[in-house]
Enzyme design. Structure first.
Site, PDB file in Angstrom:
ATOM      1  N   ASP A   1      45.521  44.342  43.058  1.00  0.00           N
ATOM      2  CA  ASP A   1      45.223  43.147  43.838  1.00  0.00           C
ATOM      3  C   ASP A   1      46.099  43.131  45.094  1.00  0.00           C
ATOM      4  OD1 ASP A   1      44.732  40.167  44.414  1.00  0.00           O
ATOM      5  OD2 ASP A   1      43.651  40.404  42.537  1.00  0.00           O
TER       6      ASP A   1
ATOM      7  N   ASN B   1      31.077  37.005  44.697  1.00  0.00           N
ATOM      8  CA  ASN B   1      30.752  35.627  45.091  1.00  0.00           C
ATOM      9  C   ASN B   1      29.766  35.569  46.244  1.00  0.00           C
ATOM     10  OD1 ASN B   1      32.695  34.980  43.248  1.00  0.00           O
ATOM     11  ND2 ASN B   1      34.124  34.069  44.692  1.00  0.00           N
TER      12      ASN B   1
ATOM     13  N   HIS C   1      46.650  35.403  46.188  1.00  0.00           N
ATOM     14  CA  HIS C   1      45.537  35.765  45.310  1.00  0.00           C
ATOM     15  C   HIS C   1      46.010  36.535  44.077  1.00  0.00           C
ATOM     16  CE1 HIS C   1      41.883  38.075  44.137  1.00  0.00           C
ATOM     17  NE2 HIS C   1      41.196  37.065  44.653  1.00  0.00           N
TER      18      HIS C   1
ATOM     19  N   SER D   1      36.860  35.822  41.093  1.00  0.00           N
ATOM     20  CA  SER D   1      38.224  36.374  41.032  1.00  0.00           C
ATOM     21  C   SER D   1      39.064  35.660  39.991  1.00  0.00           C
ATOM     22  CB  SER D   1      38.919  36.227  42.387  1.00  0.00           C
ATOM     23  OG  SER D   1      38.485  37.183  43.299  1.00  0.00           O
TER      24      SER D   1
END
Length: 347
Positions: A56, A196, A92, A269
């Site tokens: 990530d 998404n 994130h 996510s």
């Protein structure tokens, strides 16, 4: 901010929304409760000893809910810090890590598997695009991180059992796909956000009629995770296609963050790390019960056995909502939608 690296990103964050931020928290998040993780904490020893790699944007390694869960770190985002610098400039990766394994410390939040260990692998870095700062990763960096997971060993010879990737791109990349296959063949469960792009402003149709694909989430070898709201309703944004395996909470998800230290985010996510943490719990529970290591197909089967079909199009919900209550079975036999998952090479 590309640090002299001319390569532009092939992959980016699965688009996500910061709903709200908080300076303090003290609770088990609703998403963790929704998948019934606390119900199997005793049997699973809260995932103790299981290593989950988070590929990530890095992580706040000093966050009070995460600092004791991190077993290792490596930076693959060339040009942004040294090899062990996993500074998270977006929040994130820190949010994803907290959903998986935020520690039980009588404060803050708890992850799905609060005893699991986290291997933080940074691939996302800052780029300039049209005068704006964006976060992205090259396919090479993600493939390198996956191969690092295969060979990595911890101080007590631990190995990676689960990988979470809450990132994606629109194009299939053969080298990345090969790296995913190599990880799965090494008995690493690879869990990915489905994407998404389902809502209208990102080119989707807000329905299962059309297919939206994001890689690596669309590869048949991964566990592709869609999102559902805490109220049991489906949002508009998740990608829909027949590669979706399960859905998990992905709307207004409370977890660790960078600054402030807690936030509620929405996106697939946020759904994916619920499943990665759940896999850590099931690995501990089932392997202890049967006294032997479980293979990747067996771990996958244990996850799919713990889904509640909600009666929607399988492009939207796959096998259904992940609900962890149940029994461990050594049988890797599959039924129903499980049979649609394609084998990996020699699987």
């Amino acid at each position: 901010m590309n640090g002299g690296n001319p390569k532009m990103p092939n992959f980016s964050f699965i688009p996500f929304t910061v709903e709200s931020t908080f300076t303090a928290a003290n609770e088990i998040p609703e998403g963790v409760k929704m998948i019934q993780a606390p119900e199997i904490w005793e049997e699973s020893r809260k995932g103790t000893g299981v290593v989950v790699a988070v590929i990530d944007s890095g992580c706040d390694v000093n966050h009070p809910d995460l600092k004791d869960r991190i077993i290792g770190k490596q930076n693959f985002a060339q040009g942004e810090g040294g090899v062990d610098d996993v500074t998270d400039y977006s929040g994130h990766g820190t949010h994803v890590a907290g959903t998986i394994a935020a520690a039980e410390n009588n404060n803050g939040v708890l992850g799905v598997a609060p005893g699991a260990k986290l291997l933080i692998l940074k691939v996302m870095k800052r780029f300039q695009r049209n005068g704006q700062t964006v976060f992205g990763a090259t396919n090479e960096s993600i493939a390198q991180a996956l191969r690092y997971c295969v060979t990595w060993r911890g101080p007590n010879n631990e190995r990676v059992r689960v990988v979470n990737m809450s990132l994606g791109g629109p194009e299939h990349d053969p080298e990345l796909h090969k790296a995913v296959q190599e990880a799965v063949l090494s008995d690493i469960l690879v869990v990915c956000a489905a994407g998404n792009e389902g809502d209208f402003n990102r080119g989707g149709d807000c329905s299962p009629v059309g297919d939206e694909f994001s890689y690596p989430g669309a590869y048949p070898e991964v566990v592709s995770v869609g999102a559902i709201g805490l109220d049991g309703k489906f949002p508009c944004f998740p990608n829909t296609n027949l590669e979706v395996d399960v859905v998990a909470p992905g709307v207004n998800i409370l977890s660790t963050y960078t600054n402030p230290p807690y936030a509620k985010l929405s996106g697939t996510s946020m759904a994916s790390p619920h499943v990665a943490g759940a896999a850590a719990l099931l690995i501990n529970w089932c392997e202890q019960k049967f006294g032997r290591p479980f293979t990747e197909p067996e771990i996958y089967a244990q996850l799919i056995k713990r889904t509640d079909a909600l009666g929607n199009d399988p492009k939207l919900e796959g096998n259904g909502l992940l609900v962890l209550a149940g029994r461990c079975s050594a049988s890797p036999e599959r039924s129903g939608l499980i049979e649609t998952r394609e084998p990996v090479l020699s699987r």
